[in-house]
Design a protein around this motif. Sequence first.
Motif, mmCIF file in Angstrom:
data_model
loop_
_atom_site.group_PDB
_atom_site.id
_atom_site.type_symbol
_atom_site.label_atom_id
_atom_site.label_comp_id
_atom_site.label_asym_id
_atom_site.label_seq_id
_atom_site.Cartn_x
_atom_site.Cartn_y
_atom_site.Cartn_z
ATOM 1 N N LEU A 69 80.191 54.203 33.240
ATOM 2 C CA LEU A 69 79.717 54.745 31.968
ATOM 3 C C LEU A 69 79.203 53.690 30.991
ATOM 4 C CD1 LEU A 69 82.559 57.357 31.231
ATOM 5 C CD2 LEU A 69 80.418 57.708 32.464
ATOM 6 N N HIS A 70 79.237 52.409 31.345
ATOM 7 C CA HIS A 70 79.033 51.388 30.307
ATOM 8 C C HIS A 70 77.639 51.432 29.669
ATOM 9 C CE1 HIS A 70 77.219 49.166 33.722
ATOM 10 N NE2 HIS A 70 76.561 48.486 32.800
ATOM 11 N N LEU B 161 88.811 50.685 34.897
ATOM 12 C CA LEU B 161 87.712 49.749 35.174
ATOM 13 C C LEU B 161 86.557 50.453 35.865
ATOM 14 C CD1 LEU B 161 86.409 46.948 35.448
ATOM 15 C CD2 LEU B 161 87.751 46.631 37.546
ATOM 16 N N LEU B 162 86.833 51.240 36.895
ATOM 17 C CA LEU B 162 85.780 51.901 37.660
ATOM 18 C C LEU B 162 85.032 52.924 36.813
ATOM 19 C CD1 LEU B 162 87.757 52.361 40.986
ATOM 20 C CD2 LEU B 162 85.789 50.866 40.650
ATOM 21 N N VAL B 163 85.752 53.706 36.019
ATOM 22 C CA VAL B 163 85.091 54.712 35.188
ATOM 23 C C VAL B 163 84.291 54.044 34.072
ATOM 24 C CG1 VAL B 163 85.482 56.618 33.590
ATOM 25 C CG2 VAL B 163 86.739 56.517 35.740
ATOM 26 N N ASP C 250 93.950 56.447 27.106
ATOM 27 C CA ASP C 250 92.986 55.951 28.098
ATOM 28 C C ASP C 250 91.545 56.211 27.665
ATOM 29 O OD1 ASP C 250 95.114 55.144 29.575
ATOM 30 O OD2 ASP C 250 94.986 56.733 31.078
ATOM 31 N N VAL C 251 91.333 57.352 27.007
ATOM 32 C CA VAL C 251 89.997 57.635 26.469
ATOM 33 C C VAL C 251 89.595 56.539 25.494
ATOM 34 C CG1 VAL C 251 88.696 59.171 24.953
ATOM 35 C CG2 VAL C 251 90.036 60.125 26.825
ATOM 36 N N GLY C 252 90.530 56.117 24.642
ATOM 37 C CA GLY C 252 90.241 55.052 23.689
ATOM 38 C C GLY C 252 89.913 53.738 24.368
ATOM 39 N N VAL C 253 90.617 53.421 25.453
ATOM 40 C CA VAL C 253 90.339 52.172 26.179
ATOM 41 C C VAL C 253 88.949 52.210 26.801
ATOM 42 C CG1 VAL C 253 91.030 50.733 28.129
ATOM 43 C CG2 VAL C 253 92.774 51.709 26.637
ATOM 44 N N VAL C 254 88.597 53.323 27.455
ATOM 45 C CA VAL C 254 87.265 53.445 28.059
ATOM 46 C C VAL C 254 86.183 53.317 26.988
ATOM 47 C CG1 VAL C 254 85.683 55.004 29.261
ATOM 48 C CG2 VAL C 254 88.047 54.805 30.031
ATOM 49 N N ALA C 255 86.381 53.982 25.848
ATOM 50 C CA ALA C 255 85.399 53.906 24.766
ATOM 51 C C ALA C 255 85.248 52.472 24.260
ATOM 52 C CB ALA C 255 85.813 54.835 23.626
ATOM 53 N N THR D 182 67.136 51.133 38.131
ATOM 54 C CA THR D 182 67.068 52.091 37.038
ATOM 55 C C THR D 182 68.459 52.194 36.410
ATOM 56 O OG1 THR D 182 67.500 53.820 38.666
ATOM 57 C CG2 THR D 182 65.201 53.481 38.010
ATOM 58 N N VAL D 183 68.560 52.851 35.244
ATOM 59 C CA VAL D 183 69.837 52.891 34.537
ATOM 60 C C VAL D 183 70.906 53.562 35.394
ATOM 61 C CG1 VAL D 183 71.052 53.712 32.491
ATOM 62 C CG2 VAL D 183 68.705 52.902 32.280
ATOM 63 N N ASP D 184 70.600 54.722 35.970
ATOM 64 C CA ASP D 184 71.630 55.433 36.726
ATOM 65 C C ASP D 184 72.088 54.654 37.954
ATOM 66 O OD1 ASP D 184 69.113 55.846 37.853
ATOM 67 O OD2 ASP D 184 69.571 57.859 38.572
ATOM 68 N N ARG D 185 71.148 54.063 38.692
ATOM 69 C CA ARG D 185 71.543 53.284 39.868
ATOM 70 C C ARG D 185 72.300 52.025 39.448
ATOM 71 N NH1 ARG D 185 69.930 52.609 45.220
ATOM 72 N NH2 ARG D 185 71.277 51.012 46.128
ATOM 73 N N HIS D 186 71.921 51.424 38.315
ATOM 74 C CA HIS D 186 72.656 50.254 37.818
ATOM 75 C C HIS D 186 74.118 50.607 37.545
ATOM 76 C CE1 HIS D 186 73.933 46.820 35.453
ATOM 77 N NE2 HIS D 186 74.167 47.624 34.431
ATOM 78 N N LEU D 187 74.358 51.790 36.974
ATOM 79 C CA LEU D 187 75.726 52.204 36.682
ATOM 80 C C LEU D 187 76.533 52.366 37.971
ATOM 81 C CD1 LEU D 187 75.090 54.780 33.810
ATOM 82 C CD2 LEU D 187 75.929 52.441 33.623
ATOM 83 N N VAL D 188 75.922 52.946 38.985
ATOM 84 C CA VAL D 188 76.618 53.096 40.270
ATOM 85 C C VAL D 188 76.856 51.724 40.900
ATOM 86 C CG1 VAL D 188 76.494 54.110 42.575
ATOM 87 C CG2 VAL D 188 75.644 55.390 40.606
ATOM 88 N N GLU D 189 75.852 50.844 40.817
ATOM 89 C CA GLU D 189 76.013 49.493 41.363
ATOM 90 C C GLU D 189 77.121 48.740 40.632
ATOM 91 O OE1 GLU D 189 74.602 47.764 43.846
ATOM 92 O OE2 GLU D 189 73.372 49.450 44.527
ATOM 93 N N ALA D 190 77.239 48.954 39.313
ATOM 94 C CA ALA D 190 78.310 48.304 38.551
ATOM 95 C C ALA D 190 79.674 48.775 39.048
ATOM 96 C CB ALA D 190 78.144 48.596 37.064
ATOM 97 N N ALA D 191 79.793 50.069 39.344
ATOM 98 C CA ALA D 191 81.052 50.577 39.895
ATOM 99 C C ALA D 191 81.322 49.965 41.269
ATOM 100 C CB ALA D 191 81.003 52.096 39.984
ATOM 101 N N VAL D 192 80.265 49.809 42.070
ATOM 102 C CA VAL D 192 80.417 49.174 43.382
ATOM 103 C C VAL D 192 80.937 47.747 43.225
ATOM 104 C CG1 VAL D 192 79.144 48.286 45.382
ATOM 105 C CG2 VAL D 192 78.689 50.596 44.530
#
Length: 817
Positions: free
Chosen positions: A467-468, A461-463, A499-504, A436-446
């Motif tokens: 959020l991607h 990178l982790l954040v 940093d906000v700009g980089v994450v965005a 699912t979308v939420d678990r995919h986001l956590v897996e991406a961080a992993v």
Amino acid sequence: MTSIEVTTESEDSGPSGYAAARLRLLQEKAQSGPPRRAALASLTDSWLTSLFATAAEQTGVRGAALVAVGGYGRGELSPRSDLDLVLLHDGSADAGALASLADRIWYPVWDLGLALDHSVRTPGEARKAAGEDLKVQLGLLDARPVAGDVGLVAAMRTVILADWRNQAPERLPALDELCRERAERQGELQFLLEPDLKEARGGLRDATALRAVAASWVADAPREGLAEARRVLLDARDALHLTTGRATDRLALQEQDQVAAALGLLDADALLRQVYEAARTVSYATDVTWREVNRVLRARSVRPRLRAMLGGGRTTVPDRTPLAEGVVEADGEVVLARTARPERDPVLVLRAAAAAAQSELPLSRHLARHLATAGRPLPVPWPAEAREELVTLLGAGEATVPVWEALEAEGLITRLLPDWERVHCRPQRNPVHTWTVDRHLVEAAVRASSLTRRVGRPDLLLVAALLHDIGKGWPGDHSVAGEVIARDMAARIGFDQHDVGVVATLVRHHLLLVETATRRDLDDPATVRSVATAVGTASTLELLHALTEADALATGPAAWSTWRASLVADLVQRVAAVLAGEAPDDPEPDAPSAEQERLAIEALRTGEPVLALHAQPEPADEAGAPEPVGVELLIALPDRPGVLPAAAGVLALHRLTVRAADLRAIELPTELGECVDMLLLSWRVAAEYGSLPQAARLRADLVRALDGSLDIRARLAEREAAYPRRRGVKAPPPRVTVAAAGSRLATVIEVRAQDAPGLLHRIGWALEQSGVRVRSAHVSTLGANAVDAFYVTGPDGEPLSEARAAEMARDVEKALG
């Protein structure tokens, strides 16, 4: 109750009367859910009671009872549920009379076409069977008298329950193993596109297992939300039974919209999200319960030895090892320290979660529940400590997942990050996605946690990985929507403006590298410059490269390969050169390999196609295992119309699936000093089944296709007509678009469609009919989806006008539809 209303005095109590009353009950729109299941069970009880009374009188059997077990015993009859029945007797009846009694009950049930699971046993035999078969014992735990000697049933239940509680140290580990084996076979209900509502992990079987654990008096499941989760799953199964008319528990794609409508839900996505929420509740309760069971059983086995060692009845207090401020480890879990003050410490929830993940320990449910009820909310923006603890949690690798799930189960994630609610349990219809979308986001961080040594800012990178895809669930392009949301969330977390700009930027362009590398001509200077412009800096490019890999690895096995990784790495190298000011404006295209050049020279000499087929795997991945992504097929031939559809059609005829393809034109000098255009086609192909064809056969058919003696389209049409279409979800229609500013040397046409045999041939044929020249092609397949890019020019070798390109795109889309 409804069951009384439908069995009036005028109602026939025989099979036909029961069948009619049952049909009316199931068709009654006003009643559904638990009331209907209870009414159906009561109606069935009344009918079986009548059957039993008549049969007992006719056979003269006394000291017998009809017992409902399993789901029927719980009064949870779905429209197509089995009737699980035990004919219990005290052993005094004649064997022939007892058999006659059973037949007079079983046969009317079978005559109505109802599924029946039945047995005839004395209480002693039932006890013996339960002792030998765990599944029998689980069914008998829900035993309920339907007709006959109630005392006989009560006595049996007392013995079965006593045995279950006495044998808990042996039986519960066996039940745990049974549940784990089933989960391994069936998968996790909360992530499956076509889940089995009963057998998958988090489904009805697990909910029933939790009832059995509670009956053992060893441990009890978390009750909050569990009854509602069971109701949701049972309601979905009821609607599935009524929709399909079958006793099925698998929520197939083609039936989800109908089931959703029957439940009054908006669409199939709303249905899946509701089912996933319920499954997640059951799964979390399962994890917590079995952890508690194992803790209690472990303590029981250790306590007698400790008493003997200590020489008396003194008790021991579990060690409490400090992990972080306000957090300790006790008895294998992370719990609050006695001095912790959640109401005064807003960072405590993230500190506890980070400590649990770093220590690879479970987060105590009581801790999470206490923080959810008594914890103080974080100020906005977050203090630096909170941001650092979040990054520590995300960087813990696989241990992050269970801790995150514990926080989600208590509603703490959406309290920390309110925008998370949109992606919570949101299904992904693309079969490439595992989660699912939420678990995919956590897996991406992993996945990103293992790449942090490659980047200068691992925190960003982790954040960004977390959020991607946060824009999914909002209208429009999720990357565009996600950029806005990620900007707000990163500011909330406490990053500074830069940093906000980089994450965005990372969220906005998280698909840029892989889409460009696989669908665009990297030899075209405009391609590389456009990526460099979007990325902006070398440090952002470094982060985007790592995020691309983490995202793909978290998506599923079809999303990443050594070949795909090499394409992305090549693009990153070129973009980095542009950002460093080292790349020339118009770099020369890569020269063909030695083998490609040899094939092209041979094709120029003979004037006919030359093929080479290499049956070898990809280079080994990081784990050392080769990636079986197909074999390499190289084709060289003089440039001429119809090459792409002919070659693609021949591959389709030989049942070769095209996983990736590249087509480009090169110039070779002749002996007279003139330059001749040659085409080089590089394919990654795999056989649908069986062995690969010989290169000589492929070449012969390609020659025939090019000279017109082999009608590819007719042959493919005959094959398609010979095989009935498989039943399944209806694919969305093909979409053909013109890529804006794709290249200054050619017009880029992008085709997105359901992958199917002969698709590339049909695309090539449609392009040929439009009168354009295919300068290069870049084909990629992700699961059931093909995304192909074609660089085309007019007959004059120039890019198409805007109007002409749009017209051609419409024509190709129409031809594919």
